[in-house]
Write an enzyme that holds these catalytic residues in place. Sequence first.
Site, PDB file in Angstrom:
ATOM      1  N   ARG A  54       0.845  -1.213   0.000  1.00 34.54           N
ATOM      2  CA  ARG A  54       0.000   0.000   0.000  1.00 34.54           C
ATOM      3  C   ARG A  54       0.869   1.248   0.000  1.00 34.54           C
ATOM      4  O   ARG A  54       0.500   2.273  -0.576  1.00 34.54           O
ATOM      5  CB  ARG A  54      -0.981  -0.011   1.183  1.00 34.54           C
ATOM      6  CG  ARG A  54      -1.800   1.277   1.299  1.00 34.54           C
ATOM      7  CD  ARG A  54      -3.151   1.113   2.008  1.00 34.54           C
ATOM      8  NE  ARG A  54      -3.082   0.367   3.249  1.00 34.54           N
ATOM      9  CZ  ARG A  54      -2.603   0.834   4.404  1.00 34.54           C
ATOM     10  NH1 ARG A  54      -2.155   2.068   4.484  1.00 34.54           N
ATOM     11  NH2 ARG A  54      -2.578   0.072   5.476  1.00 34.54           N
ATOM     12  N   TYR A 106     -15.808  16.649 -16.891  1.00 33.60           N
ATOM     13  CA  TYR A 106     -16.141  15.256 -16.639  1.00 33.60           C
ATOM     14  C   TYR A 106     -17.165  15.231 -15.501  1.00 33.60           C
ATOM     15  O   TYR A 106     -16.930  15.811 -14.426  1.00 33.60           O
ATOM     16  CB  TYR A 106     -14.882  14.480 -16.253  1.00 33.60           C
ATOM     17  CG  TYR A 106     -15.204  13.093 -15.786  1.00 33.60           C
ATOM     18  CD1 TYR A 106     -15.652  12.141 -16.678  1.00 33.60           C
ATOM     19  CD2 TYR A 106     -15.106  12.752 -14.442  1.00 33.60           C
ATOM     20  CE1 TYR A 106     -15.996  10.873 -16.238  1.00 33.60           C
ATOM     21  CE2 TYR A 106     -15.436  11.489 -13.998  1.00 33.60           C
ATOM     22  CZ  TYR A 106     -15.888  10.558 -14.904  1.00 33.60           C
ATOM     23  OH  TYR A 106     -16.238   9.309 -14.479  1.00 33.60           O
ATOM     24  N   ASP A 178      -7.134  18.494 -15.044  1.00 31.65           N
ATOM     25  CA  ASP A 178      -7.442  17.159 -15.552  1.00 31.65           C
ATOM     26  C   ASP A 178      -6.989  17.128 -17.012  1.00 31.65           C
ATOM     27  O   ASP A 178      -7.607  17.742 -17.889  1.00 31.65           O
ATOM     28  CB  ASP A 178      -8.959  16.919 -15.424  1.00 31.65           C
ATOM     29  CG  ASP A 178      -9.372  15.518 -15.858  1.00 31.65           C
ATOM     30  OD1 ASP A 178      -8.629  14.897 -16.646  1.00 31.65           O
ATOM     31  OD2 ASP A 178     -10.448  15.060 -15.429  1.00 31.65           O
ATOM     32  N   LYS A 203      -7.730   5.891 -19.515  1.00 33.23           N
ATOM     33  CA  LYS A 203      -8.053   6.345 -20.864  1.00 33.23           C
ATOM     34  C   LYS A 203      -6.820   6.252 -21.777  1.00 33.23           C
ATOM     35  O   LYS A 203      -6.357   5.165 -22.037  1.00 33.23           O
ATOM     36  CB  LYS A 203      -8.647   7.749 -20.787  1.00 33.23           C
ATOM     37  CG  LYS A 203      -9.715   7.922 -19.678  1.00 33.23           C
ATOM     38  CD  LYS A 203     -10.987   7.137 -19.937  1.00 33.23           C
ATOM     39  CE  LYS A 203     -11.974   7.145 -18.789  1.00 33.23           C
ATOM     40  NZ  LYS A 203     -12.357   8.446 -18.280  1.00 33.23           N
TER      41      LYS A 203
HETATM   42  C1  LIG Z   1     -12.799   8.918 -17.107  1.00 34.50           C
HETATM   43  C2  LIG Z   1     -12.470  10.276 -16.634  1.00 34.50           C
HETATM   44  C3  LIG Z   1     -12.301  10.548 -15.268  1.00 34.50           C
HETATM   45  C4  LIG Z   1     -12.512   9.509 -14.191  1.00 34.50           C
HETATM   46  O1  LIG Z   1     -11.636   8.441 -14.303  1.00 34.50           O
HETATM   47  P1  LIG Z   1     -11.998   6.967 -13.737  1.00 34.50           P
HETATM   48  O2  LIG Z   1     -10.766   6.181 -14.018  1.00 34.50           O
HETATM   49  O3  LIG Z   1     -13.202   6.507 -14.499  1.00 34.50           O
HETATM   50  O4  LIG Z   1     -12.294   7.098 -12.288  1.00 34.50           O
HETATM   51  C5  LIG Z   1     -11.948  11.835 -14.910  1.00 34.50           C
HETATM   52  N1  LIG Z   1     -11.775  12.817 -15.830  1.00 34.50           N
HETATM   53  C6  LIG Z   1     -11.950  12.589 -17.152  1.00 34.50           C
HETATM   54  C7  LIG Z   1     -11.762  13.710 -18.098  1.00 34.50           C
HETATM   55  C8  LIG Z   1     -12.290  11.320 -17.597  1.00 34.50           C
HETATM   56  O5  LIG Z   1     -12.461  11.114 -18.917  1.00 34.50           O
END
Ligand SMILES: *Cc1c(COP(=O)(O)O)cnc(C)c1O
Length: 383
Positions: A54, A106, A178, A203
């Site tokens: 962890r 998001y 982000d 992603k």
């Molecule tokens: C998918 C996504 C998230 C969240 O990510 P997870 O891995 O699904 O928790 C946050 N910001 C953006 C822009 C995303 O496309």
Amino acid sequence: MSKQNRHHHVETQAVHMGNQVDPATGAVVPPIVLSTTFERQGDGSFPHGYIYTRSQNPNRQALEESLAALEGGARAMAFGSGQAATNAIFQSLKAGDHVIVPNEAYFGTPKLVREVYSHLGINASYVDMTNLAAVQAAVTPHTKVIWIETPSNPLLSITDIAAVSEFAHRAGALAVIDNTWASPLMQQPLALGADIVMHATTKYISGHTDALGGALIFARDDEFTARVNMVQTLGGAVPSPFDCWLIMRGIRTLPLRVRQQTSNAQRVAEFLADHSAVETVFYPGLASHPGHALAAQQMRGGFGGMLSFNVRGGADEAMAVAANLQLFTRATSLGGIESLIEHRASIEGPTSTTPQNLLRVSIGIEHVDDLINDLRHGLRAIH
Ligand SMILES: *Cc1c(COP(=O)(O)O)cnc(C)c1O
């Protein structure tokens, strides 16, 4: 020994960073270290630096080194999902702090702040981040974080990273961005003045739709970074060694994938923009996009693989187009090698403000002519 260094180009870093020949076996691909615990010497020390998984694990450490290099940061932390990474930022604040969050982002980001952190005494303003005067007006003496997402979900709005980061710094706050949609290949926010980059590594970074993960990359290894590290370790929302390994495997082809996705997306956007059954195309690579000039200035090598479009009609017409596609898979998520399409309003639910006639597309690495032919066929459902 590691073959890379920080002066190498991104393609070289992607292949070599955090990826060294295993000293124990000579294995060229790193082993997955599943052990949750590590041996202590008779004198109580941990000569390999690992104690308990962890806190740290060789696969996570390799991933964190790679992510730090890709974004040009001082340090990176990996999490079990993008949302866990976002959580760690807000968990590191305290009651009475104020945050500025985009009103178009998001879906999970403003929802997390509204549903969880507002109840814990964090105050939030939800702002149109393309309007710099509105951002500046929302700053208070208690503002600690300004959250940026550019290009944004689902309208691909472009926020001025350098300008908003400067507002944050003047207020003694952090600019957190982000960077999931652009990926580190298309946009380097730390170089533009942002303090922390967040990724859903689920992603583009992992890129194969088979691993959930998140990351934070920090411009500086300072007091706030240490606090987030404490949240990472005590909160425990860390990725498994196998997920770290999968995400690392994805990173090796990140530049190749994202370039192909970007050039495909540009062509698809141009095709859609000319189609009579399409009302609007949201893609910053189109000169007609309101954020085009700014995106051209702060992104590099293209405008990414994500786009949205409004069909002529409403939800029924949008659903009919998606239903009529054969190559695009109807599914949420993005950034993988396969093209996906999604009716965003219905997945976001009744509180969604996304237009009912909007379809969001994640462009894959298929041949662009096949993608365009599929969309041409799909649009015949309403044409
Ligand atoms: C998918 C996504 C998230 C969240 O990510 P997870 O891995 O699904 O928790 C946050 N910001 C953006 C822009 C995303 O496309």
